[in-house]
Design a protein around this motif. Structure first.
Motif, PDB file in Angstrom:
ATOM      1  N   TYR A  18     -37.153  47.402  60.825  1.00 25.02           N
ATOM      2  CA  TYR A  18     -37.739  45.993  60.733  1.00 25.02           C
ATOM      3  C   TYR A  18     -39.393  45.912  60.713  1.00 25.02           C
ATOM      4  CZ  TYR A  18     -33.065  44.421  61.026  1.00 25.02           C
ATOM      5  OH  TYR A  18     -31.677  44.113  60.835  1.00 25.02           O
ATOM      6  N   ALA A  19     -39.891  46.980  61.294  1.00 23.36           N
ATOM      7  CA  ALA A  19     -41.284  47.152  61.311  1.00 23.36           C
ATOM      8  C   ALA A  19     -41.894  47.780  59.936  1.00 23.36           C
ATOM      9  CB  ALA A  19     -41.705  47.746  62.403  1.00 23.36           C
ATOM     10  N   ALA A  20     -41.276  48.064  58.996  1.00 30.57           N
ATOM     11  CA  ALA A  20     -41.862  48.554  57.772  1.00 30.57           C
ATOM     12  C   ALA A  20     -42.908  47.745  57.188  1.00 30.57           C
ATOM     13  CB  ALA A  20     -40.589  48.759  56.826  1.00 30.57           C
ATOM     14  N   HIS A  21     -43.931  48.220  56.677  1.00 35.82           N
ATOM     15  CA  HIS A  21     -44.961  47.444  55.918  1.00 35.82           C
ATOM     16  C   HIS A  21     -44.665  47.153  54.487  1.00 35.82           C
ATOM     17  CE1 HIS A  21     -48.997  46.348  54.994  1.00 35.82           C
ATOM     18  NE2 HIS A  21     -49.191  47.310  53.893  1.00 35.82           N
ATOM     19  N   VAL A  22     -44.836  45.577  54.116  1.00 35.05           N
ATOM     20  CA  VAL A  22     -44.394  45.147  52.920  1.00 35.05           C
ATOM     21  C   VAL A  22     -45.903  44.891  52.549  1.00 35.05           C
ATOM     22  CG1 VAL A  22     -43.560  43.486  51.677  1.00 35.05           C
ATOM     23  CG2 VAL A  22     -42.515  44.405  53.647  1.00 35.05           C
ATOM     24  N   PRO A  23     -46.246  45.499  51.025  1.00 36.15           N
ATOM     25  CA  PRO A  23     -47.446  45.451  50.664  1.00 36.15           C
ATOM     26  C   PRO A  23     -47.500  43.976  50.149  1.00 36.15           C
ATOM     27  CG  PRO A  23     -46.131  46.509  49.005  1.00 36.15           C
ATOM     28  CD  PRO A  23     -45.604  46.641  50.373  1.00 36.15           C
ATOM     29  N   ASN A  24     -48.768  43.229  50.314  1.00 31.75           N
ATOM     30  CA  ASN A  24     -48.980  41.896  49.690  1.00 31.75           C
ATOM     31  C   ASN A  24     -49.818  42.074  48.588  1.00 31.75           C
ATOM     32  OD1 ASN A  24     -49.640  39.157  49.657  1.00 31.75           O
ATOM     33  ND2 ASN A  24     -50.838  39.136  51.523  1.00 31.75           N
ATOM     34  N   ASP A  25     -49.230  41.474  47.366  1.00 30.37           N
ATOM     35  CA  ASP A  25     -49.376  41.315  46.161  1.00 30.37           C
ATOM     36  C   ASP A  25     -50.284  40.089  45.773  1.00 30.37           C
ATOM     37  OD1 ASP A  25     -49.005  43.992  45.699  1.00 30.37           O
ATOM     38  OD2 ASP A  25     -46.935  43.455  44.945  1.00 30.37           O
ATOM     39  N   LEU A  26     -50.384  39.205  46.613  1.00 31.55           N
ATOM     40  CA  LEU A  26     -50.994  37.818  46.563  1.00 31.55           C
ATOM     41  C   LEU A  26     -52.504  37.985  46.194  1.00 31.55           C
ATOM     42  CD1 LEU A  26     -49.263  35.453  49.181  1.00 31.55           C
ATOM     43  CD2 LEU A  26     -48.911  35.742  46.530  1.00 31.55           C
ATOM     44  N   LYS A  27     -52.905  37.346  45.266  1.00 33.56           N
ATOM     45  CA  LYS A  27     -54.444  37.566  44.945  1.00 33.56           C
ATOM     46  C   LYS A  27     -55.010  36.104  44.975  1.00 33.56           C
ATOM     47  CE  LYS A  27     -54.145  41.471  41.865  1.00 33.56           C
ATOM     48  NZ  LYS A  27     -54.138  42.028  40.689  1.00 33.56           N
ATOM     49  N   VAL A  28     -56.189  35.917  45.494  1.00 32.98           N
ATOM     50  CA  VAL A  28     -56.643  34.673  45.709  1.00 32.98           C
ATOM     51  C   VAL A  28     -57.791  34.533  44.443  1.00 32.98           C
ATOM     52  CG1 VAL A  28     -58.359  33.260  47.118  1.00 32.98           C
ATOM     53  CG2 VAL A  28     -56.617  34.918  48.102  1.00 32.98           C
TER      54      VAL A  28
END
Length: 98
Positions: A18-28
Motif C-alpha cells: 500500500y505504500a507504493a508511489h503513484v506518479p501525479n500527472d496533474l499539471k497546473v
C-alpha cells in the motif's frame, strides 16, 4: 512462536504494497483574464470613420450599442439579419481582433 513471526511477516509484507508511489500527472495551468473597461456611448457619438467602416464591411448591419475604452477602441454590438455579435475597431475605423 513460528506462527507469530510468520503472521508478523505477512502483516509487514501486506503494508508495504500500500505504500507504493503513484506518479501525479496533474499539471497546473494558470490563466490570466484581463477585462478591459468599456463605457457605453450613444450610437451618434461613434466616429464617422467607424460607422463608415461598418457600412463598408457589413452593409446590412445595424449598430445596436457602442462602447469605448481609454485607448479609444470601440466595442460595437451589431445585428446583421438574425445574427448578433460584437465587433472591435479603433477610432480610425480599423478592425481589431479580440
Amino acid at each position: 512462536m513460528k506462527k507469530l513471526i510468520l503472521s508478523a511477516a505477512i502483516v509487514l509484507g501486506s503494508l508495504s504494497t500500500y505504500a507504493a508511489h503513484v506518479p501525479n500527472d496533474l499539471k497546473v495551468v494558470n490563466t490570466l483574464v484581463m477585462q478591459e473597461e468599456y463605457t457605453e456611448v450613444k450610437v451618434e457619438e461613434v466616429t464617422a470613420a467607424v460607422t463608415d467602416a461598418l457600412k463598408i464591411a457589413y452593409p446590412n448591419a445595424i449598430l445596436d450599442k457602442a462602447y469605448i475604452n481609454a485607448k479609444k477602441e470601440y466595442k460595437l454590438d451589431v445585428t446583421a439579419g438574425d445574427k448578433k455579435g460584437n465587433l472591435y475597431a479603433d477610432e480610425n475605423g480599423k478592425w481589431i481582433q479580440k
